[in-house]
Design a protein around this motif. Sequence first.
Motif, PDB file in Angstrom:
ATOM      1  N   ASN A 168       0.557  -1.076   0.038  1.00 37.34           N
ATOM      2  CA  ASN A 168      -0.184   0.304  -0.349  1.00 37.34           C
ATOM      3  C   ASN A 168       0.829   1.270  -0.119  1.00 37.34           C
ATOM      4  O   ASN A 168       1.639   1.385   0.854  1.00 37.34           O
ATOM      5  N   PHE A 169       0.743   2.423  -1.307  1.00 36.43           N
ATOM      6  CA  PHE A 169       1.679   3.528  -1.179  1.00 36.43           C
ATOM      7  C   PHE A 169       0.514   3.928  -0.883  1.00 36.43           C
ATOM      8  O   PHE A 169      -0.494   4.549  -0.865  1.00 36.43           O
ATOM      9  N   VAL A 179     -10.632   2.080   2.307  1.00 35.54           N
ATOM     10  CA  VAL A 179      -9.735   1.741   2.859  1.00 35.54           C
ATOM     11  C   VAL A 179      -9.236   0.352   2.964  1.00 35.54           C
ATOM     12  O   VAL A 179      -7.841   0.682   3.598  1.00 35.54           O
ATOM     13  N   ASN A 180      -9.529  -0.763   2.579  1.00 35.89           N
ATOM     14  CA  ASN A 180      -8.974  -2.203   2.686  1.00 35.89           C
ATOM     15  C   ASN A 180      -8.591  -2.022   1.380  1.00 35.89           C
ATOM     16  O   ASN A 180      -7.131  -2.410   1.516  1.00 35.89           O
ATOM     17  N   ARG A 181      -8.107  -0.916   0.047  1.00 39.41           N
ATOM     18  CA  ARG A 181      -6.941  -1.475  -0.603  1.00 39.41           C
ATOM     19  C   ARG A 181      -6.447  -0.413  -0.430  1.00 39.41           C
ATOM     20  O   ARG A 181      -4.839  -1.099  -0.870  1.00 39.41           O
ATOM     21  N   GLU A 182      -6.534   0.623   0.510  1.00 40.21           N
ATOM     22  CA  GLU A 182      -5.375   1.552   0.917  1.00 40.21           C
ATOM     23  C   GLU A 182      -4.372   0.256   2.305  1.00 40.21           C
ATOM     24  O   GLU A 182      -2.613   0.230   2.127  1.00 40.21           O
ATOM     25  N   ASP A 197      -3.029  -4.023  -3.851  1.00 40.15           N
ATOM     26  CA  ASP A 197      -3.939  -3.908  -5.491  1.00 40.15           C
ATOM     27  C   ASP A 197      -3.989  -5.860  -5.756  1.00 40.15           C
ATOM     28  O   ASP A 197      -4.811  -6.630  -6.004  1.00 40.15           O
ATOM     29  N   GLY A 198      -2.948  -6.100  -5.584  1.00 41.99           N
ATOM     30  CA  GLY A 198      -2.355  -7.296  -6.095  1.00 41.99           C
ATOM     31  C   GLY A 198      -2.619  -8.694  -5.096  1.00 41.99           C
ATOM     32  O   GLY A 198      -3.172  -8.582  -3.986  1.00 41.99           O
ATOM     33  N   PRO A 199      -2.366  -9.824  -4.926  1.00 41.14           N
ATOM     34  CA  PRO A 199      -2.155 -11.026  -4.263  1.00 41.14           C
ATOM     35  C   PRO A 199      -1.826 -10.612  -3.502  1.00 41.14           C
ATOM     36  O   PRO A 199      -0.921 -10.233  -3.602  1.00 41.14           O
ATOM     37  N   GLN A 200      -1.949 -11.357  -2.113  1.00 39.84           N
ATOM     38  CA  GLN A 200      -1.129 -11.024  -1.070  1.00 39.84           C
ATOM     39  C   GLN A 200      -0.494 -12.336  -0.914  1.00 39.84           C
ATOM     40  O   GLN A 200      -0.841 -13.233  -1.497  1.00 39.84           O
ATOM     41  N   PRO A 201       0.527 -12.822  -0.370  1.00 38.02           N
ATOM     42  CA  PRO A 201       1.266 -13.123  -0.105  1.00 38.02           C
ATOM     43  C   PRO A 201       0.692 -14.236   1.247  1.00 38.02           C
ATOM     44  O   PRO A 201      -0.057 -14.647   1.852  1.00 38.02           O
ATOM     45  N   LYS A 202       1.566 -15.894   0.236  1.00 36.16           N
ATOM     46  CA  LYS A 202       0.211 -17.056   0.868  1.00 36.16           C
ATOM     47  C   LYS A 202       0.798 -17.320   2.406  1.00 36.16           C
ATOM     48  O   LYS A 202       2.128 -17.720   2.471  1.00 36.16           O
ATOM     49  N   ALA A 241     -13.498  -1.870   9.367  1.00 29.87           N
ATOM     50  CA  ALA A 241     -12.949  -1.209   8.574  1.00 29.87           C
ATOM     51  C   ALA A 241     -12.680   0.208   8.851  1.00 29.87           C
ATOM     52  O   ALA A 241     -13.214   0.735   8.950  1.00 29.87           O
ATOM     53  N   PRO A 242     -10.711   0.405   9.233  1.00 29.29           N
ATOM     54  CA  PRO A 242      -9.795  -0.757   8.846  1.00 29.29           C
ATOM     55  C   PRO A 242      -9.372  -1.243   9.962  1.00 29.29           C
ATOM     56  O   PRO A 242     -10.163  -1.288  11.141  1.00 29.29           O
ATOM     57  N   LEU A 243      -9.419  -3.168   9.827  1.00 29.51           N
ATOM     58  CA  LEU A 243      -8.469  -4.061  10.594  1.00 29.51           C
ATOM     59  C   LEU A 243      -7.987  -3.182  11.751  1.00 29.51           C
ATOM     60  O   LEU A 243      -6.972  -2.797  11.525  1.00 29.51           O
ATOM     61  N   SER A 244      -7.726  -4.343  12.545  1.00 26.29           N
ATOM     62  CA  SER A 244      -6.460  -3.975  13.564  1.00 26.29           C
ATOM     63  C   SER A 244      -4.577  -4.192  13.039  1.00 26.29           C
ATOM     64  O   SER A 244      -4.889  -5.085  11.929  1.00 26.29           O
ATOM     65  N   PRO A 245      -3.792  -3.152  13.410  1.00 23.66           N
ATOM     66  CA  PRO A 245      -3.295  -2.627  13.111  1.00 23.66           C
ATOM     67  C   PRO A 245      -2.276  -3.841  13.098  1.00 23.66           C
ATOM     68  O   PRO A 245      -1.244  -4.643  12.174  1.00 23.66           O
ATOM     69  N   LEU A 246      -2.601  -4.924  14.098  1.00 17.54           N
ATOM     70  CA  LEU A 246      -1.779  -6.527  14.647  1.00 17.54           C
ATOM     71  C   LEU A 246      -2.015  -7.159  12.883  1.00 17.54           C
ATOM     72  O   LEU A 246      -1.575  -7.805  13.291  1.00 17.54           O
ATOM     73  N   LEU A 247      -2.948  -7.070  12.775  1.00 14.53           N
ATOM     74  CA  LEU A 247      -3.593  -8.064  11.890  1.00 14.53           C
ATOM     75  C   LEU A 247      -2.286  -7.930  10.279  1.00 14.53           C
ATOM     76  O   LEU A 247      -2.470  -8.747   9.566  1.00 14.53           O
ATOM     77  N   THR A 248      -3.087  -6.295  10.126  1.00  7.47           N
ATOM     78  CA  THR A 248      -2.180  -5.492   9.197  1.00  7.47           C
ATOM     79  C   THR A 248      -1.222  -5.863   8.612  1.00  7.47           C
ATOM     80  O   THR A 248      -0.028  -4.718   7.134  1.00  7.47           O
TER      81      THR A 248
END
Lengths: 346, 131
Positions: free
Chosen positions: A211-212, A248-251, A255-260, A313-320
Amino acid sequence: MDETVAEYIRRTVLKIPRDEIKTMLQKWGFLSETQLQTINFHQIKENISQDVVQLCEENSADIKQAAVLDIIYNHIYPNKRVWSVYQMNKTGEETEFFDLTDFKKKFKRRLRSALKNVTINFREYEDNAVWIRIAWGTPYTKPNQYKTSYVVYHSQTPYVFISASVLKSNLPLLCQALVVASSYHDIREMELRSHSLNSLKDIVFKRYSQNFQTYYPRPLQERNVAPENADLRIIQENRSEKERIQRVNREVFGDGPQPKLEFAQYKLETMFKSDPKMDVLDKKEPFRCLVKFSSPHLLESLKSLAPAGMADAPLSPLLTCIPQKARNYFKIREKKGFFSGSFVSP
Amino acid sequence: HLATSLPLPSERDHLRPRIDLIAFMIDIKSKYSLKNVEASLAHVDASFFLGKVCFLVTGVGRVNYCSVEMNAIWKLGEVYCSPVLFCELELEGIRVATAQRLLRMLQICAGHVPGVSALSFGSLMRSSADD
């Protein structure tokens, strides 16, 4: 040919999906093309493996060649193992030229000086990746080819990916050998683990879409949920809230796929906060608690929580913070100060 | 009109037609869903509870994932004098049948079925559920 080698090759071939066996044997290159032509790859795997062993017998395969086949298998199917990420540190600033031969020599020497009974194999891949396979023995027994550790070292980086498998007691020795061979000072485990080796690489090499922070305001008319709202008779009352959540989610996730990743684990060493009237805990001691999130694809599921209406949203920063901090195992302690809170330990 | 909770956003008040039926959807797999519905009920005018409100419980096919107590749902229906319907959205047949039921209820609530009022229909549904 040694019986144990024959059995090892047979079992390795049995692990490979039938449609992939021929390609993998060709990659291996130990059996000639003419020899491979003689094998019927449409019969049951049991028989294919017997044929392969037969041909290996003719070529007098030894454990070194068998180990190479195992490396090839694990390189193509790394997700069958659990990988941990380690980071090495250098005291000096100079970047020394990486000499592969020197690295291999130092590694083998260091490891063998502590433990004679080990099988060590190397294989280089693109991206400056060196794969090391180690089969561990004890001072009194030969190396057990089924108890292997794998190391993937990208020589231009301080990162090492280790799949230690069963024998965790040999881990310090392995780490020492790596540090000595690569001319680093020390090594530490980054609390980052997953089955997906590529995703771990994406996280530490920052290859995922991050997220830039953008400073231009996004147009409010952004619509990227076109298929859902195809029927114009359905009116979404909370459209602006839905759009805020998407934004918010996008930020946060990009945009791309997340690491697994499959897990996120939080070890809490914080004080239990309850209604004073309840008086649950007399002693003012940290309440030890372990919270574990598991999912086939943790980050994607976290990304879909808010749009699905299951979390705010936004989720807890502990998760993000997981990809940015490059860790998925956390210890959370009480913040020492005037106000209570909690902070994530480094 | 779909909404995630009540009250409805006031900026759209002038665009909204008359509301004839409110269906509160409770996902039986989510306690949060029940809490949300309970909180939203407080924003509904009392006149709606004369047959123009119903509770639609979804996700009933997956018995293993039930998070909401059935007692809580029955109680909700009783307290608010409104019928409780059950469905499983993931199965097309049930989805279609439920939609047809809701549509029928809506027709009655909107006054399109002569001789049947929302109130009489509501009490009919309740008395049959009590059997």
